[in-house]
Design a protein around this motif. Structure first.
Motif, PDB file in Angstrom:
ATOM      1  N   GLU A 120       9.157  36.976 -30.415  1.00 15.60           N
ATOM      2  CA  GLU A 120       9.784  37.907 -31.349  1.00 15.60           C
ATOM      3  C   GLU A 120      10.137  37.203 -32.665  1.00 15.60           C
ATOM      4  OE1 GLU A 120      11.503  41.655 -32.493  1.00 15.60           O
ATOM      5  OE2 GLU A 120      10.396  41.183 -30.654  1.00 15.60           O
ATOM      6  N   GLY A 121      10.645  35.986 -32.562  1.00 14.56           N
ATOM      7  CA  GLY A 121      10.987  35.227 -33.762  1.00 14.56           C
ATOM      8  C   GLY A 121       9.765  34.917 -34.607  1.00 14.56           C
ATOM      9  N   ARG A 122       8.699  34.508 -33.967  1.00 18.82           N
ATOM     10  CA  ARG A 122       7.466  34.216 -34.707  1.00 18.82           C
ATOM     11  C   ARG A 122       7.004  35.426 -35.503  1.00 18.82           C
ATOM     12  NH1 ARG A 122       2.263  33.953 -31.096  1.00 18.82           N
ATOM     13  NH2 ARG A 122       2.946  36.140 -30.985  1.00 18.82           N
ATOM     14  N   ASP A 123       7.091  36.599 -34.901  1.00 19.99           N
ATOM     15  CA  ASP A 123       6.638  37.823 -35.575  1.00 19.99           C
ATOM     16  C   ASP A 123       7.536  38.205 -36.739  1.00 19.99           C
ATOM     17  OD1 ASP A 123       4.630  37.894 -33.703  1.00 19.99           O
ATOM     18  OD2 ASP A 123       5.568  39.436 -32.455  1.00 19.99           O
ATOM     19  N   ARG A 124       8.765  37.673 -36.755  1.00 18.06           N
ATOM     20  CA  ARG A 124       9.716  38.034 -37.819  1.00 18.06           C
ATOM     21  C   ARG A 124      10.087  36.842 -38.709  1.00 18.06           C
ATOM     22  NH1 ARG A 124      14.402  41.633 -35.222  1.00 18.06           N
ATOM     23  NH2 ARG A 124      14.851  41.915 -37.444  1.00 18.06           N
ATOM     24  N   GLY A 125       9.325  35.748 -38.596  1.00 16.49           N
ATOM     25  CA  GLY A 125       9.499  34.627 -39.511  1.00 16.49           C
ATOM     26  C   GLY A 125      10.604  33.658 -39.157  1.00 16.49           C
ATOM     27  N   VAL A 126      11.032  33.644 -37.898  1.00 16.81           N
ATOM     28  CA  VAL A 126      12.046  32.687 -37.449  1.00 16.81           C
ATOM     29  C   VAL A 126      11.393  31.749 -36.435  1.00 16.81           C
ATOM     30  CG1 VAL A 126      14.313  32.376 -36.395  1.00 16.81           C
ATOM     31  CG2 VAL A 126      13.858  34.413 -37.769  1.00 16.81           C
ATOM     32  N   ALA A 127      11.355  30.456 -36.744  1.00 15.93           N
ATOM     33  CA  ALA A 127      10.709  29.482 -35.867  1.00 15.93           C
ATOM     34  C   ALA A 127      11.599  29.157 -34.672  1.00 15.93           C
ATOM     35  CB  ALA A 127      10.385  28.208 -36.644  1.00 15.93           C
TER      36      ALA A 127
END
Length: 311
Positions: A120-127
């Motif tokens: 979910e983070g990857r899809d929203r720009g959070v590594a």
């Protein structure tokens, strides 16, 4: 093998009618905003903040555990609130965090939750950053790595006996895990908690760091961290700073180019130095960045490439 209605060694997976359930999925018992340096990552987004989460449970039983109150607990022992992966990512964004860290306890035991949060983070720009003891099987590790930006591994010792008697684990699977990180190409750093009289011998530190340089390369950051009495090893005094400095010297003699000392605020070994010209590139005071002279991954004085995750 887990008996019917029994739990695994980690206390968080239960056999219910022949199916294995992850009882801590979504049940975060810790959620904090930390400096990324606290993990510690010294070559990953310096000065940034990381949204740090954990559930209870661990696949080790380290007698010196610093977070034993959650790591050695079961699902019903510690208060926890339910948070979907999307909620964790939203909270990280709202707090201005560049990353999410899976930390405090061992994230391998809440693998599915970590995986879904990372996706979910990857899809929203959070590594995503994994803070781990490295005790994980090959297939789940390989499936997880594409979702992560960096990994920190606690290398408890370079002794199978230490792992067996003090940690309830094994050394070789951790070394295998480090080799897989190398092969994957992900950024990783290593922390060694130095405990007086147990894993601080010159021969052990030299064999460990020689292996690191030979198998992983000289640029892997190695953090020697100061032990403080905790959990079931309160009889051993805190690590003398002089011993940590000696460990650093031994590691550098073996060829390690980035060696840091942890839990030692104010020491020069908290800074990042250019291995070519010796300039202080990142000056740290505790978890604060006071100066950063790395430009586009290079020393701003001599142009030496400084490996890490800078941009």
């Amino acid at each position: 093998v887990i008996a019917p209605d029994g739990s695994g060694f980690c206390r968080v997976r239960r056999n219910v009618a022949g199916r294995l359930y992850a009882e801590v999925y979504g049940r975060a018992c810790a959620r904090n905003v930390d400096p990324v340096e606290k993990k510690p990552f010294f070559h990953v987004y310096p000065g940034s903040r990381s949204y740090s989460i954990a559930t209870v449970g661990c696949n080790f039983t380290c007698r010196f555990c610093q977070n034993w109150d959650i790591a050695m607990a079961g699902p019903d022992d510690v208060a926890a609130s339910f948070h979907k992966p999307a909620g964790i990512v939203q909270a990280a964004l709202a707090a201005g965090c560049r990353t999410i860290s899976y930390t405090y306890s061992e994230p391998t035991v809440f693998y599915e939750y970590m995986r879904d949060c990372a996706r979910e983070g990857r899809d929203r720009g959070v590594a995503s950053l994994m803070v781990s003891n490295g005790f994980i099987n090959e297939e789940p590790q390989r499936q997880l790595l594409p979702l992560l930006r960096a990994v920190k591994i606690d290398l408890k010792s370079f002794s199978e006996e230490f792992y067996d008697k003090v940690c309830g684990g094994r050394l070789q699977p951790v070394l295998d895990s480090l080799l897989r990180l190398r092969d994957h190409g992900i950024w990783y750093e290593i922390v060694v908690l130095i405990i007086p009289g147990l894993n601080d011998g010159r021969d052990e530190i030299r064999r460990m760091t020689e292996w690191i340089v030979r198998e992983l390369g000289p640029d892997v950051p190695v953090h020697f961290s100061r032990y403080h009495p905790s959990y079931r090893m309160r009889n051993i005094p805190a690590t003398p700073p002089s011993l940590l400095r000696q460990c650093r010297d031994w590691a550098r003699e073996q060829g390690c180019r980035f060696v840091y000392l942890g839990n030692l605020p104010g020491d020069d070994a908290q800074h990042t130095f250019c291995p070519d010209c010796g300039k202080v590139l990142i000056r740290r005071q505790a978890y604060h960045i006071m100066q950063n002279n790395i430009q586009q991954g290079r020393c701003d004085a001599c142009g030496c490439v400084i490996p890490g995750v800078w941009t």
